[in-house]
Motif scaffolding. Structure first.
Motif, short mmCIF file in Angstrom:
data_model
loop_
_atom_site.label_atom_id
_atom_site.label_comp_id
_atom_site.label_asym_id
_atom_site.label_seq_id
_atom_site.Cartn_x
_atom_site.Cartn_y
_atom_site.Cartn_z
N SER A 29 0.83 -1.20 0.00
CA SER A 29 0.00 0.00 0.00
C SER A 29 0.87 1.26 0.00
N LYS A 30 1.88 1.26 0.86
CA LYS A 30 2.80 2.39 0.94
C LYS A 30 3.60 2.53 -0.35
N TYR A 31 4.05 1.40 -0.90
CA TYR A 31 4.83 1.41 -2.13
C TYR A 31 4.01 1.98 -3.30
N ALA A 32 2.74 1.59 -3.37
CA ALA A 32 1.86 2.06 -4.45
C ALA A 32 1.66 3.58 -4.36
N LYS A 33 1.49 4.09 -3.14
CA LYS A 33 1.31 5.53 -2.95
C LYS A 33 2.57 6.31 -3.33
N LEU A 34 3.72 5.78 -2.90
CA LEU A 34 4.99 6.44 -3.24
C LEU A 34 5.25 6.41 -4.74
N ASN A 35 4.93 5.30 -5.36
CA ASN A 35 5.14 5.14 -6.79
C ASN A 35 4.28 6.12 -7.58
N LYS A 36 3.02 6.28 -7.14
CA LYS A 36 2.11 7.24 -7.79
C LYS A 36 2.61 8.67 -7.60
N GLU A 37 3.04 8.98 -6.38
CA GLU A 37 3.54 10.32 -6.10
C GLU A 37 4.79 10.62 -6.95
N TYR A 38 5.65 9.62 -7.08
CA TYR A 38 6.88 9.79 -7.87
C TYR A 38 6.55 10.11 -9.32
N ASP A 69 3.73 11.35 -10.52
CA ASP A 69 3.06 12.66 -10.62
C ASP A 69 4.07 13.80 -10.53
N LEU A 70 5.03 13.67 -9.61
CA LEU A 70 6.04 14.72 -9.44
C LEU A 70 7.02 14.75 -10.61
N GLU A 71 7.27 13.58 -11.19
CA GLU A 71 8.23 13.48 -12.29
C GLU A 71 7.82 14.36 -13.47
N LYS A 72 6.51 14.44 -13.74
CA LYS A 72 6.01 15.27 -14.85
C LYS A 72 6.37 16.74 -14.62
N ILE A 73 6.20 17.20 -13.37
CA ILE A 73 6.49 18.59 -13.04
C ILE A 73 7.99 18.85 -13.08
N VAL A 74 8.77 17.95 -12.48
CA VAL A 74 10.22 18.14 -12.39
C VAL A 74 10.87 18.17 -13.77
N LYS A 75 10.37 17.35 -14.67
CA LYS A 75 10.93 17.31 -16.03
C LYS A 75 10.80 18.67 -16.71
N ILE A 76 9.63 19.28 -16.60
CA ILE A 76 9.41 20.60 -17.21
C ILE A 76 10.16 21.68 -16.44
N TYR A 77 10.22 21.54 -15.12
CA TYR A 77 10.94 22.51 -14.30
C TYR A 77 12.43 22.53 -14.65
N ASP A 78 13.01 21.36 -14.86
CA ASP A 78 14.43 21.28 -15.24
C ASP A 78 14.68 22.00 -16.57
N GLU A 79 13.76 21.80 -17.53
CA GLU A 79 13.91 22.50 -18.82
C GLU A 79 13.75 24.01 -18.62
N TYR A 80 12.82 24.39 -17.74
CA TYR A 80 12.58 25.82 -17.47
C TYR A 80 13.83 26.48 -16.87
N VAL A 81 14.47 25.78 -15.92
CA VAL A 81 15.69 26.31 -15.31
C VAL A 81 16.80 26.46 -16.36
N LEU A 82 16.90 25.49 -17.25
CA LEU A 82 17.91 25.54 -18.32
C LEU A 82 17.65 26.73 -19.25
N VAL A 83 16.37 26.96 -19.58
CA VAL A 83 16.00 28.09 -20.43
C VAL A 83 16.38 29.41 -19.75
N LEU A 84 16.10 29.52 -18.45
CA LEU A 84 16.46 30.74 -17.71
C LEU A 84 17.97 30.98 -17.72
N GLN A 85 18.71 29.90 -17.54
CA GLN A 85 20.18 30.02 -17.53
C GLN A 85 20.69 30.48 -18.90
#
Length: 358
Positions: A29-38, A40-56
């Motif tokens: 149960s805990k593993y499934a929740k963490l996996n889902k959270e990972y 969901d966050l991965e989508k945001i982090v991927k775009i955020y990393d590109e955004y930081v690169l663009v700013l630089q």
């Protein structure tokens, strides 16, 4: 916004470490929740990393223009700025949308309940019209709608009809339909040609599983009886229909859709879980209601949300003051325009209250 994004990236990295720990992998149960959270966050982090690169890169190109004397280098920097500036705006809009607080139930299937309200026979007829509207909308979306239980009105339509709807993003779209729907028209039973006002209530509940809503079966009384209506030889001959009564709350759920008592029991249990979840959610919303009451929300079954005026061929959604004059099309399932407008209004509200626009 950048502070929020950096905090999300830090949480993403933390979850990445937690998910591979033995204690996490030992608890499914805990593993499934963490996996889902990972994920969901991965989508945001991927775009955020590109955004930081663009700013630089934007900063570097501006520095070249400020300090570089070589004409060729300056032209290259200008060209890069022309590409980076629109991309920066695109990424900012994507990130704002991703930062809007999500309802974790949006991706779930749902329970759809329609009941005739004030207006007698006409209310039951209108409840039937609403059910056909949703039935048609589900067809257009490619969703599966299954009737669980129903009670016919004396002059047509339904006093009550309960169904499950399954498919992609079902609850996330249909949740806006919860509330009181009002109709203004000349009823078939009216001999003087006068316009009457009737109402039907719609409740849309996310379908919850047993992990999310745990029911103590000692609190549930199960009764079986002969099913009625369509069903072939099993009708009125076998005790396949199921009635569940939840003693602590007094909730009663019935299901006679299947010929199998076991399947009817499983479906009735799903409805019971969803209704118990709704009760707990209502308590939570009351507790935080003083802090913030959503204009759109997920819909309260006691709020008047929409009026269908037949003489004017008008449909008005009172939450967003949206009116259209194509009632026949709406009653044929064309409600996507309302749902899109309601979703936009809710997202805008969430962005403002969470400070994403800053």
């Amino acid at each position: 916004m950048l502070d929020k994004l950096q905090a999300i990236k830090e949480r993403f990295e933390e979850v990445g470490q937690l998910i591979v720990m033995p204690e996490s992998m030992a608890d499914m149960s805990k593993y499934a929740k963490l996996n889902k959270e990972y994920k969901d966050l991965e989508k945001i982090v991927k775009i955020y990393d590109e955004y930081v690169l663009v700013l630089q890169n934007l900063t570097s190109s501006k520095e070249i223009l400020d300090t570089e004397k070589d004409a060729e280098f300056r032209e290259m920097a200008k060209a890069e700025l022309e590409e980076l500036r629109p991309r920066k705006i695109e990424l900012e809009e994507e990130l704002k949308q991703l930062l809007i607080p999500k309802d974790p139930n949006d991706s779930k299937d749902c329970i759809l309940e329609i009941r005739g309200g004030a207006g007698g026979d006409e209310a039951s007829i209108f409840a039937g019209d609403l059910f056909r509207m949703y039935e048609r909308f589900c067809e257009l979306q490619g969703w599966k709608l299954t009737v669980l239980d129903l009670t016919f009105g004396t002059a047509g339509g339904y006093k009550e009809i309960i169904a499950t709807v399954s498919g992609a993003d079902v609850y996330g779209m249909l949740k806006y339909e919860s509330g009181v729907h009002r109709v203004q028209r000349v009823p078939a039973t009216e001999s003087q040609g006068r316009v009457h006002t009737s109402a039907a209530s719609v409740a849309v509940l996310p379908e919850m599983d047993e992990v999310e809503v745990n029911i103590d079966m000692n609190d549930v009384r199960k009764d079986t009886y002969c099913s009625s209506g369509p069903g072939g030889q099993s009708v009125n001959t076998t005790y396949s229909a199921v009635r569940l009564t939840h003693n602590p709350t007094g909730l009663v759920v019935t299901c006679q859709d299947e010929k199998s008592q076991i399947k009817n029991f499983e479906k009735a249990l799903k409805v019971l879980r969803s209704r118990l979840y709704e009760i707990e959610l209502a308590k939570h919303n009351d507790a935080v209601g003083a802090q913030r009451k959503s204009m759109v929300g997920s819909g309260d079954r006691s709020d008047k949300i929409r009026t269908y005026n037949y003489p004017q061929s008008r449909v008005t959604d009172h939450r967003i003051n949206k009116t259209v004059y194509n009632l026949p099309e709406v009653m044929d399932g064309q409600i996507g325009e309302f749902i899109s407008a309601l979703r936009f209004a809710e997202n805008l509200e969430k962005m403002q209250t969470s400070g994403i626009e800053e």
